[in-house]
Design a protein around this motif. Structure first.
Motif, PDB file in Angstrom:
ATOM      1  N   ARG A  78       0.799  -1.209   0.000  1.00  0.00           N
ATOM      2  CA  ARG A  78       0.000   0.000   0.000  1.00  0.00           C
ATOM      3  C   ARG A  78       0.843   1.275   0.000  1.00  0.00           C
ATOM      4  O   ARG A  78       0.473   2.296  -0.549  1.00  0.00           O
ATOM      5  CB  ARG A  78      -0.812   0.077   1.315  1.00  0.00           C
ATOM      6  CG  ARG A  78      -1.902  -0.890   1.545  1.00  0.00           C
ATOM      7  CD  ARG A  78      -2.463  -0.713   2.953  1.00  0.00           C
ATOM      8  NE  ARG A  78      -1.431  -0.899   3.974  1.00  0.00           N
ATOM      9  CZ  ARG A  78      -1.569  -0.566   5.251  1.00  0.00           C
ATOM     10  NH1 ARG A  78      -2.693  -0.015   5.684  1.00  0.00           N
ATOM     11  NH2 ARG A  78      -0.612  -0.791   6.119  1.00  0.00           N
ATOM     12  N   ALA A  79       1.967   1.231   0.732  1.00  0.00           N
ATOM     13  CA  ALA A  79       2.646   2.485   1.073  1.00  0.00           C
ATOM     14  C   ALA A  79       3.118   3.265  -0.154  1.00  0.00           C
ATOM     15  O   ALA A  79       3.171   4.495  -0.129  1.00  0.00           O
ATOM     16  CB  ALA A  79       3.809   2.212   2.021  1.00  0.00           C
ATOM     17  N   ARG A 103       4.475  -7.946   3.297  1.00  0.00           N
ATOM     18  CA  ARG A 103       5.615  -8.673   3.845  1.00  0.00           C
ATOM     19  C   ARG A 103       5.119  -9.570   4.958  1.00  0.00           C
ATOM     20  O   ARG A 103       4.540  -9.097   5.927  1.00  0.00           O
ATOM     21  CB  ARG A 103       6.615  -7.645   4.368  1.00  0.00           C
ATOM     22  CG  ARG A 103       7.995  -8.159   4.481  1.00  0.00           C
ATOM     23  CD  ARG A 103       8.922  -7.015   4.794  1.00  0.00           C
ATOM     24  NE  ARG A 103       8.687  -6.445   6.116  1.00  0.00           N
ATOM     25  CZ  ARG A 103       9.635  -5.901   6.854  1.00  0.00           C
ATOM     26  NH1 ARG A 103      10.864  -5.835   6.395  1.00  0.00           N
ATOM     27  NH2 ARG A 103       9.369  -5.391   8.027  1.00  0.00           N
ATOM     28  N   ASP A 130       8.320   3.023  -3.498  1.00  0.00           N
ATOM     29  CA  ASP A 130       7.916   2.508  -2.182  1.00  0.00           C
ATOM     30  C   ASP A 130       8.719   3.325  -1.166  1.00  0.00           C
ATOM     31  O   ASP A 130       9.926   3.465  -1.329  1.00  0.00           O
ATOM     32  CB  ASP A 130       8.272   1.017  -2.076  1.00  0.00           C
ATOM     33  CG  ASP A 130       7.627   0.355  -0.864  1.00  0.00           C
ATOM     34  OD1 ASP A 130       7.519   1.013   0.199  1.00  0.00           O
ATOM     35  OD2 ASP A 130       7.259  -0.816  -0.974  1.00  0.00           O
ATOM     36  N   ALA A 134      13.554  -2.161   2.962  1.00  0.00           N
ATOM     37  CA  ALA A 134      14.065  -2.753   4.212  1.00  0.00           C
ATOM     38  C   ALA A 134      14.949  -3.957   3.891  1.00  0.00           C
ATOM     39  O   ALA A 134      16.139  -3.799   3.647  1.00  0.00           O
ATOM     40  CB  ALA A 134      12.895  -3.094   5.122  1.00  0.00           C
ATOM     41  N   THR A 135      14.373  -5.188   3.849  1.00  0.00           N
ATOM     42  CA  THR A 135      15.201  -6.327   3.414  1.00  0.00           C
ATOM     43  C   THR A 135      15.455  -6.239   1.905  1.00  0.00           C
ATOM     44  O   THR A 135      16.362  -6.865   1.387  1.00  0.00           O
ATOM     45  CB  THR A 135      14.487  -7.666   3.671  1.00  0.00           C
ATOM     46  OG1 THR A 135      13.298  -7.735   2.863  1.00  0.00           O
ATOM     47  CG2 THR A 135      14.104  -7.836   5.125  1.00  0.00           C
ATOM     48  N   GLY A 136      14.575  -5.492   1.210  1.00  0.00           N
ATOM     49  CA  GLY A 136      14.670  -5.386  -0.251  1.00  0.00           C
ATOM     50  C   GLY A 136      13.809  -6.417  -0.969  1.00  0.00           C
ATOM     51  O   GLY A 136      13.671  -6.361  -2.193  1.00  0.00           O
ATOM     52  N   SER A 138      10.520  -6.913  -1.156  1.00  0.00           N
ATOM     53  CA  SER A 138       9.338  -6.412  -1.884  1.00  0.00           C
ATOM     54  C   SER A 138       9.749  -5.710  -3.178  1.00  0.00           C
ATOM     55  O   SER A 138       9.135  -5.911  -4.232  1.00  0.00           O
ATOM     56  CB  SER A 138       8.550  -5.434  -1.005  1.00  0.00           C
ATOM     57  OG  SER A 138       8.175  -6.051   0.204  1.00  0.00           O
TER      58      SER A 138
HETATM   59  O1  LIG Z   1      12.066  -4.357   1.864  1.00  0.00           O
HETATM   60  P1  LIG Z   1      11.069  -5.218   2.553  1.00  0.00           P
HETATM   61  O2  LIG Z   1      11.664  -6.001   3.688  1.00  0.00           O
HETATM   62  O3  LIG Z   1      10.300  -6.092   1.602  1.00  0.00           O
HETATM   63  O4  LIG Z   1      10.042  -4.267   3.301  1.00  0.00           O
HETATM   64  C1  LIG Z   1       9.535  -3.128   2.748  1.00  0.00           C
HETATM   65  C2  LIG Z   1       8.068  -3.277   2.487  1.00  0.00           C
HETATM   66  O5  LIG Z   1       7.339  -3.309   3.718  1.00  0.00           O
HETATM   67  C3  LIG Z   1       6.334  -2.297   3.689  1.00  0.00           C
HETATM   68  O6  LIG Z   1       5.153  -2.777   3.192  1.00  0.00           O
HETATM   69  P2  LIG Z   1       4.187  -3.732   4.036  1.00  0.00           P
HETATM   70  O7  LIG Z   1       4.515  -5.163   3.789  1.00  0.00           O
HETATM   71  O8  LIG Z   1       4.185  -3.282   5.462  1.00  0.00           O
HETATM   72  O9  LIG Z   1       2.797  -3.493   3.358  1.00  0.00           O
HETATM   73  P3  LIG Z   1       1.879  -2.175   3.408  1.00  0.00           P
HETATM   74  O10 LIG Z   1       2.555  -1.145   2.549  1.00  0.00           O
HETATM   75  O11 LIG Z   1       0.602  -2.655   2.855  1.00  0.00           O
HETATM   76  O12 LIG Z   1       1.769  -1.715   4.834  1.00  0.00           O
HETATM   77  C4  LIG Z   1       6.937  -1.253   2.781  1.00  0.00           C
HETATM   78  O13 LIG Z   1       6.012  -0.352   2.281  1.00  0.00           O
HETATM   79  C5  LIG Z   1       7.596  -2.089   1.724  1.00  0.00           C
HETATM   80  O14 LIG Z   1       6.722  -2.473   0.676  1.00  0.00           O
END
Ligand SMILES: O=P(O)(O)OC[C@H]1O[C@H](OP(=O)(O)OP(=O)(O)O)[C@H](O)[C@@H]1O
Ligand SMILES: O=c1cc[nH]c(=O)[nH]1
Ligand SMILES: [Mg+2]
Length: 208
Positions: A78-79, A103, A130, A134-136, A138
């Protein structure tokens, strides 16, 4: 680590406000929108120009205009939605694709739940957006999806990155330029960026 840090003072100032725990959803959304527009200015620096004749009220002249490169913006739901309008204000002709990933809180691996891209993927230059890298996982998965559908030119634009995320995207997608306003210190045991800004989706949409 291959990453372009956009350290313009306006962006850095607004990023500090957005990090603040006291910043509520309304102000958070407004700041993210403004930062996204400022970052879009930087990531479009290499857009090709062509010369065309324009007639001013005084004389004809040769002027520069964008060479009509087709662009696509892909927010990761979503973000990532919080960064779309800022970019579209500068690049109104861009088409918007959506990739839905969340995630998994235990494994921290991305789970795909939605994908809708423009039909002419192979003809467009894409920016995946996005706020959080974070871990990369997504972002790397979204780039995988775009490449699978035929995209060849992809940039990644995030607001805050962890070194771990930049390195993963560099490793899996060395052709993708990564832009961010900050590379923070590390990921904590829950996969949150430290100091970061918390959960971007929850802060945009007020879900916590
Ligand atoms: O680099 P990563 O470790 O993959 O994490 C980053 C992801 O986590 C968050 O989304 P989230 O899964 O919380 O979903 P949301 O945006 O729907 O809250 C953020 O917006 C990224 O998409
Ligand atoms: O710090 C983080 C990590 C992942 N997703 C977020 O929203 N924030
Ligand atoms: Mg979230």
């Amino acid at each position: 680590m291959q990453v372009k840090i956009i350290d313009h003072p306006l962006i850095q100032h607004k990023l500090s406000l957005i990090r603040d725990i006291k910043t509520g959803p309304k102000e958070f959304r407004e700041l993210l929108d403004e930062i996204s527009m400022l970052m879009a200015y930087e990531i479009t620096r290499d857009l090709p120009l062509e010369t065309t004749e324009i007639e001013t009220p005084v004389a004809k002249c040769q002027c520069k205009m964008l060479a009509g490169k087709k662009m696509g913006v892909v927010p990761i739901l979503r973000a990532g939605l919080g960064m779309v309008n800022g970019i579209l204000r500068l690049i109104p002709a861009a088409k918007v694709g959506h990739v839905g990933l969340y995630r998994d809180p235990k494994t921290l691996l991305p789970v795909e739940y939605y994908c809708k891209l423009p039909p002419d993927v192979a003809e467009r230059d894409f920016v995946v957006i996005d706020p959080m890298l974070a871990t990369g996982g997504s972002s790397a998965a979204t780039i995988d999806i775009l490449k699978r559908e035929g995209a060849r030119h992809i940039k990644l634009m995030c607001l805050v990155a962890a070194p771990e995320g930049v390195l993963l995207v560099n490793k899996q997608h060395p052709d993708v330029e990564v832009y961010t306003a900050a590379v923070d210190e590390y990921l904590n045991d829950h996969g949150y960026i430290v100091p970061g800004l918390g959960d971007a989706g929850d802060r945009i949409f007020g879900t916590k």
